[in-house]
Write a protein that holds these residues in place. Sequence first.
Motif, mmCIF file in Angstrom:
data_model
loop_
_atom_site.group_PDB
_atom_site.id
_atom_site.type_symbol
_atom_site.label_atom_id
_atom_site.label_comp_id
_atom_site.label_asym_id
_atom_site.label_seq_id
_atom_site.Cartn_x
_atom_site.Cartn_y
_atom_site.Cartn_z
ATOM 1 N N MET A 11 0.814 -1.211 0.000
ATOM 2 C CA MET A 11 0.000 0.000 0.000
ATOM 3 C C MET A 11 0.852 1.267 0.000
ATOM 4 O O MET A 11 0.424 2.311 -0.495
ATOM 5 C CB MET A 11 -0.934 0.002 1.212
ATOM 6 N N VAL A 12 2.057 1.180 0.549
ATOM 7 C CA VAL A 12 2.902 2.368 0.663
ATOM 8 C C VAL A 12 4.100 2.314 -0.278
ATOM 9 O O VAL A 12 5.026 3.126 -0.172
ATOM 10 C CB VAL A 12 3.388 2.559 2.115
ATOM 11 N N ARG A 13 4.112 1.386 -1.221
ATOM 12 C CA ARG A 13 5.254 1.232 -2.130
ATOM 13 C C ARG A 13 5.511 2.496 -2.949
ATOM 14 O O ARG A 13 6.655 2.939 -3.099
ATOM 15 C CB ARG A 13 5.010 0.051 -3.077
ATOM 16 N N ASP A 14 4.461 3.103 -3.484
ATOM 17 C CA ASP A 14 4.587 4.254 -4.372
ATOM 18 C C ASP A 14 4.598 5.537 -3.543
ATOM 19 O O ASP A 14 3.559 6.007 -3.080
ATOM 20 C CB ASP A 14 3.421 4.270 -5.362
ATOM 21 N N VAL A 15 5.795 6.131 -3.363
ATOM 22 C CA VAL A 15 5.893 7.304 -2.498
ATOM 23 C C VAL A 15 5.236 8.538 -3.108
ATOM 24 O O VAL A 15 4.967 9.509 -2.405
ATOM 25 C CB VAL A 15 7.365 7.611 -2.149
ATOM 26 N N SER A 16 4.966 8.507 -4.430
ATOM 27 C CA SER A 16 4.293 9.650 -5.047
ATOM 28 C C SER A 16 2.864 9.806 -4.514
ATOM 29 O O SER A 16 2.265 10.874 -4.642
ATOM 30 C CB SER A 16 4.255 9.497 -6.572
ATOM 31 N N LYS A 17 2.345 8.745 -3.900
ATOM 32 C CA LYS A 17 1.007 8.797 -3.328
ATOM 33 C C LYS A 17 1.016 9.250 -1.870
ATOM 34 O O LYS A 17 -0.038 9.426 -1.271
ATOM 35 C CB LYS A 17 0.334 7.425 -3.438
ATOM 36 N N TRP A 18 2.208 9.411 -1.307
ATOM 37 C CA TRP A 18 2.306 9.923 0.058
ATOM 38 C C TRP A 18 2.020 11.418 0.062
ATOM 39 O O TRP A 18 2.179 12.101 -0.951
ATOM 40 C CB TRP A 18 3.705 9.720 0.608
ATOM 41 N N SER A 19 1.658 11.937 1.205
ATOM 42 C CA SER A 19 1.517 13.385 1.330
ATOM 43 C C SER A 19 2.897 14.033 1.258
ATOM 44 O O SER A 19 3.913 13.407 1.583
ATOM 45 C CB SER A 19 0.848 13.746 2.659
ATOM 46 N N GLU A 20 2.940 15.268 0.851
ATOM 47 C CA GLU A 20 4.210 15.988 0.753
ATOM 48 C C GLU A 20 4.883 16.084 2.119
ATOM 49 O O GLU A 20 6.116 15.972 2.228
ATOM 50 C CB GLU A 20 3.960 17.390 0.189
ATOM 51 N N ARG A 21 4.101 16.244 3.159
ATOM 52 C CA ARG A 21 4.645 16.345 4.519
ATOM 53 C C ARG A 21 5.370 15.069 4.911
ATOM 54 O O ARG A 21 6.395 15.115 5.595
ATOM 55 C CB ARG A 21 3.515 16.634 5.508
ATOM 56 N N MET A 22 4.850 13.926 4.488
ATOM 57 C CA MET A 22 5.475 12.657 4.843
ATOM 58 C C MET A 22 6.695 12.349 3.988
ATOM 59 O O MET A 22 7.622 11.677 4.440
ATOM 60 C CB MET A 22 4.445 11.530 4.734
ATOM 61 N N ALA A 77 12.697 7.480 -3.738
ATOM 62 C CA ALA A 77 11.657 6.625 -4.309
ATOM 63 C C ALA A 77 12.214 5.255 -4.697
ATOM 64 O O ALA A 77 11.605 4.211 -4.416
ATOM 65 C CB ALA A 77 11.025 7.302 -5.526
ATOM 66 N N LYS A 78 13.406 5.243 -5.323
ATOM 67 C CA LYS A 78 14.001 3.974 -5.746
ATOM 68 C C LYS A 78 14.428 3.125 -4.553
ATOM 69 O O LYS A 78 14.212 1.905 -4.528
ATOM 70 C CB LYS A 78 15.204 4.244 -6.654
ATOM 71 N N THR A 79 15.026 3.778 -3.550
ATOM 72 C CA THR A 79 15.487 3.030 -2.381
ATOM 73 C C THR A 79 14.306 2.482 -1.596
ATOM 74 O O THR A 79 14.355 1.356 -1.081
ATOM 75 C CB THR A 79 16.357 3.921 -1.480
ATOM 76 N N TRP A 80 13.237 3.263 -1.524
ATOM 77 C CA TRP A 80 12.056 2.802 -0.808
ATOM 78 C C TRP A 80 11.441 1.569 -1.491
ATOM 79 O O TRP A 80 11.071 0.606 -0.826
ATOM 80 C CB TRP A 80 11.026 3.909 -0.694
ATOM 81 N N GLU A 81 11.355 1.602 -2.812
ATOM 82 C CA GLU A 81 10.840 0.433 -3.529
ATOM 83 C C GLU A 81 11.730 -0.785 -3.278
ATOM 84 O O GLU A 81 11.235 -1.905 -3.109
ATOM 85 C CB GLU A 81 10.749 0.719 -5.024
ATOM 86 N N SER A 82 13.025 -0.563 -3.227
ATOM 87 C CA SER A 82 13.952 -1.665 -2.957
ATOM 88 C C SER A 82 13.744 -2.204 -1.550
ATOM 89 O O SER A 82 13.837 -3.416 -1.317
ATOM 90 C CB SER A 82 15.403 -1.196 -3.128
ATOM 91 N N TRP A 83 13.462 -1.299 -0.608
ATOM 92 C CA TRP A 83 13.183 -1.757 0.758
ATOM 93 C C TRP A 83 11.922 -2.618 0.796
ATOM 94 O O TRP A 83 11.908 -3.674 1.449
ATOM 95 C CB TRP A 83 13.023 -0.576 1.714
ATOM 96 N N VAL A 84 10.865 -2.197 0.114
ATOM 97 C CA VAL A 84 9.629 -2.981 0.093
ATOM 98 C C VAL A 84 9.905 -4.380 -0.446
ATOM 99 O O VAL A 84 9.442 -5.385 0.112
ATOM 100 C CB VAL A 84 8.532 -2.270 -0.729
#
Length: 293
Positions: free
Chosen positions: A169-180, A194-201
């Motif tokens: 649900m949180v893989r795509d950081v573009s869907k996060w709020s700007e504050r987060m 964004a790339k590192t976060w996807e790799s973490w997931v």
Amino acid sequence: MVAALLLTGRSLLKCRMSGVKATQRLCSSVSSGRHRVNGVDLYYEQTGEGKHAVLLIPGALGSTQTDFGPQLKSLNKERFTVVGWDPRGYGRSRPPQRDFPPDFFERDAKDAVALMETLGFGRFSLLGWSDGGITALIAAATKPQLIDKMVVWGSNAFVSQDDLKLYNMVRDVSKWSERMRRPMEEVYGAEAFAKTWESWVDGIAQFAHRPEGSICVEHLPLISCPTLIIHGEKDPMVPSFHPHYLHKHIKGSRLHLMPEGKHNLHLRYAEEFNKLVEDFLEESPDYFSTPNN
């Protein structure tokens, strides 16, 4: 688990000086530096002059800057020496670029222990948040002779199907709020984050294919240090069965529930959290002679 989602977005160490070399003094009475550990340069910050050394271990993609401002600022500096660090590939411990092989938690645990030994601490306690809690569990299990006490929160020993749904649900950081997004984009840049976060997931999801979804289930019976497990009952990222599982399988552990706490309870309720931790770290180990208090 997902520390980046729930950060306050504030850096409490705004007086940081640039151009850190071996060790420099910061205007907040925090020293910082880098040490070569297991083939990489690890960044750390240290404060306090107490006899009891404490290592702060951040969450996924986390760093000293993003994850532990209130602890470096306010934990008792006469009683404790507090060390925060950026695991390899995170924060200021770059290069190298972060990757997530099957043993990345074990690798972080080895780095954490080796850094404290390099800094001259023979024994120390661990405070691990989210992914950092998993790292702490492994370090306590594999190096019991070095660990005095341990506090973990927002952590889990296995990955369930419920967890996988949350991660995706949180893989795509573009869907996060700007504050987060902002705190992590300030550290990594938008594209790299964004790339590192996807790799973490992907990295955390790989454990779901193991028996019982184990990340470190087999390590829990090996933990012998007094352990405090804290859980925010409103944590949206770590289902409540995880802290109860840890409590059941870590001998002599204690579980403390915070009714209003979420994943970032140590930031949102920093004063309450810090006092809870300080009291635990100073408590006589005799309390833990009775299993699962």
